[in-house]
Design a protein around this motif. Structure first.
Motif, PDB file in Angstrom:
ATOM      1  N   GLY A   1       0.781  -1.232   0.000  1.00  0.00           N
ATOM      2  CA  GLY A   1       0.000   0.000   0.000  1.00  0.00           C
ATOM      3  C   GLY A   1       0.812   1.280   0.000  1.00  0.00           C
ATOM      4  O   GLY A   1       0.248   2.370   0.038  1.00  0.00           O
ATOM      5  N   ARG A   2       2.145   1.181  -0.046  1.00  0.00           N
ATOM      6  CA  ARG A   2       2.967   2.390  -0.108  1.00  0.00           C
ATOM      7  C   ARG A   2       2.820   3.024  -1.482  1.00  0.00           C
ATOM      8  O   ARG A   2       2.902   2.356  -2.504  1.00  0.00           O
ATOM      9  CB  ARG A   2       4.433   2.071   0.149  1.00  0.00           C
ATOM     10  CG  ARG A   2       5.312   3.335   0.135  1.00  0.00           C
ATOM     11  CD  ARG A   2       6.751   3.054   0.445  1.00  0.00           C
ATOM     12  NE  ARG A   2       6.974   2.525   1.767  1.00  0.00           N
ATOM     13  CZ  ARG A   2       7.055   3.256   2.879  1.00  0.00           C
ATOM     14  NH1 ARG A   2       6.911   4.557   2.816  1.00  0.00           N
ATOM     15  NH2 ARG A   2       7.283   2.679   4.034  1.00  0.00           N
ATOM     16  N   ASN A   3       2.570   4.329  -1.498  1.00  0.00           N
ATOM     17  CA  ASN A   3       2.438   5.055  -2.755  1.00  0.00           C
ATOM     18  C   ASN A   3       3.804   5.162  -3.433  1.00  0.00           C
ATOM     19  O   ASN A   3       4.762   5.629  -2.831  1.00  0.00           O
ATOM     20  CB  ASN A   3       1.877   6.451  -2.502  1.00  0.00           C
ATOM     21  CG  ASN A   3       0.474   6.407  -1.938  1.00  0.00           C
ATOM     22  OD1 ASN A   3      -0.263   5.451  -2.153  1.00  0.00           O
ATOM     23  ND2 ASN A   3       0.100   7.432  -1.209  1.00  0.00           N
ATOM     24  N   LEU A   4       3.866   4.730  -4.688  1.00  0.00           N
ATOM     25  CA  LEU A   4       5.133   4.706  -5.423  1.00  0.00           C
ATOM     26  C   LEU A   4       5.170   5.644  -6.615  1.00  0.00           C
ATOM     27  O   LEU A   4       6.229   6.134  -6.989  1.00  0.00           O
ATOM     28  CB  LEU A   4       5.426   3.280  -5.916  1.00  0.00           C
ATOM     29  CG  LEU A   4       5.546   2.202  -4.852  1.00  0.00           C
ATOM     30  CD1 LEU A   4       5.699   0.835  -5.509  1.00  0.00           C
ATOM     31  CD2 LEU A   4       6.701   2.496  -3.924  1.00  0.00           C
ATOM     32  N   GLY A   5       4.033   5.874  -7.245  1.00  0.00           N
ATOM     33  CA  GLY A   5       3.967   6.722  -8.428  1.00  0.00           C
ATOM     34  C   GLY A   5       2.936   7.818  -8.247  1.00  0.00           C
ATOM     35  O   GLY A   5       1.885   7.599  -7.633  1.00  0.00           O
ATOM     36  N   PHE A   6       3.220   9.005  -8.786  1.00  0.00           N
ATOM     37  CA  PHE A   6       2.366  10.165  -8.604  1.00  0.00           C
ATOM     38  C   PHE A   6       2.224  10.911  -9.923  1.00  0.00           C
ATOM     39  O   PHE A   6       3.132  10.906 -10.751  1.00  0.00           O
ATOM     40  CB  PHE A   6       2.974  11.108  -7.554  1.00  0.00           C
ATOM     41  CG  PHE A   6       3.219  10.436  -6.241  1.00  0.00           C
ATOM     42  CD1 PHE A   6       2.252  10.440  -5.246  1.00  0.00           C
ATOM     43  CD2 PHE A   6       4.408   9.773  -6.005  1.00  0.00           C
ATOM     44  CE1 PHE A   6       2.477   9.804  -4.044  1.00  0.00           C
ATOM     45  CE2 PHE A   6       4.641   9.124  -4.794  1.00  0.00           C
ATOM     46  CZ  PHE A   6       3.674   9.146  -3.814  1.00  0.00           C
ATOM     47  N   HIS A   7       1.076  11.558 -10.107  1.00  0.00           N
ATOM     48  CA  HIS A   7       0.813  12.343 -11.310  1.00  0.00           C
ATOM     49  C   HIS A   7       0.298  13.706 -10.892  1.00  0.00           C
ATOM     50  O   HIS A   7      -0.685  13.804 -10.151  1.00  0.00           O
ATOM     51  CB  HIS A   7      -0.218  11.646 -12.195  1.00  0.00           C
ATOM     52  CG  HIS A   7      -0.555  12.399 -13.436  1.00  0.00           C
ATOM     53  ND1 HIS A   7       0.279  12.425 -14.530  1.00  0.00           N
ATOM     54  CD2 HIS A   7      -1.607  13.185 -13.750  1.00  0.00           C
ATOM     55  CE1 HIS A   7      -0.268  13.179 -15.468  1.00  0.00           C
ATOM     56  NE2 HIS A   7      -1.415  13.658 -15.016  1.00  0.00           N
ATOM     57  N   ASP A   8       0.974  14.769 -11.355  1.00  0.00           N
ATOM     58  CA  ASP A   8       0.517  16.138 -11.121  1.00  0.00           C
ATOM     59  C   ASP A   8      -0.524  16.443 -12.187  1.00  0.00           C
ATOM     60  O   ASP A   8      -0.214  16.549 -13.362  1.00  0.00           O
ATOM     61  CB  ASP A   8       1.696  17.117 -11.203  1.00  0.00           C
ATOM     62  CG  ASP A   8       1.303  18.540 -10.862  1.00  0.00           C
ATOM     63  OD1 ASP A   8       0.195  18.968 -11.260  1.00  0.00           O
ATOM     64  OD2 ASP A   8       2.106  19.230 -10.213  1.00  0.00           O
TER      65      ASP A   8
END
Length: 69
Positions: free
Chosen positions: A14-21
């Motif tokens: 459940g660790r957040n690995l990818g992000f989108h602005d």
């Protein structure tokens, strides 16, 4: 108006690995997003060290627009 940042990838734990602005169209991995937060580019987010790993989190407030997830 959409959320500023969305999570695009999570680990099995459940660790957040990818992000989108969503405003600029930029995709970032966790270290890149941490660096951007530390440079002051995302003022509604901060970095916590969780289990020894720098982790981006949204600031606690009443707004849902800056929540990650």
């Amino acid at each position: 108006m959409p959320k500023r940042v969305s999570v695009t990838r999570e680990s099995e734990t459940g660790r957040n690995l990818g992000f989108h602005d969503n405003y600029t169209g930029t995709n970032m991995n966790r270290p890149q997003f941490v660096r951007q937060i530390e440079n002051g580019n995302y003022p509604h987010h901060h970095v916590r060290v969780i289990n020894g790993v720098k982790t981006p989190v949204s600031n606690p407030d009443r707004s849902t627009r800056n929540n990650l997830g």
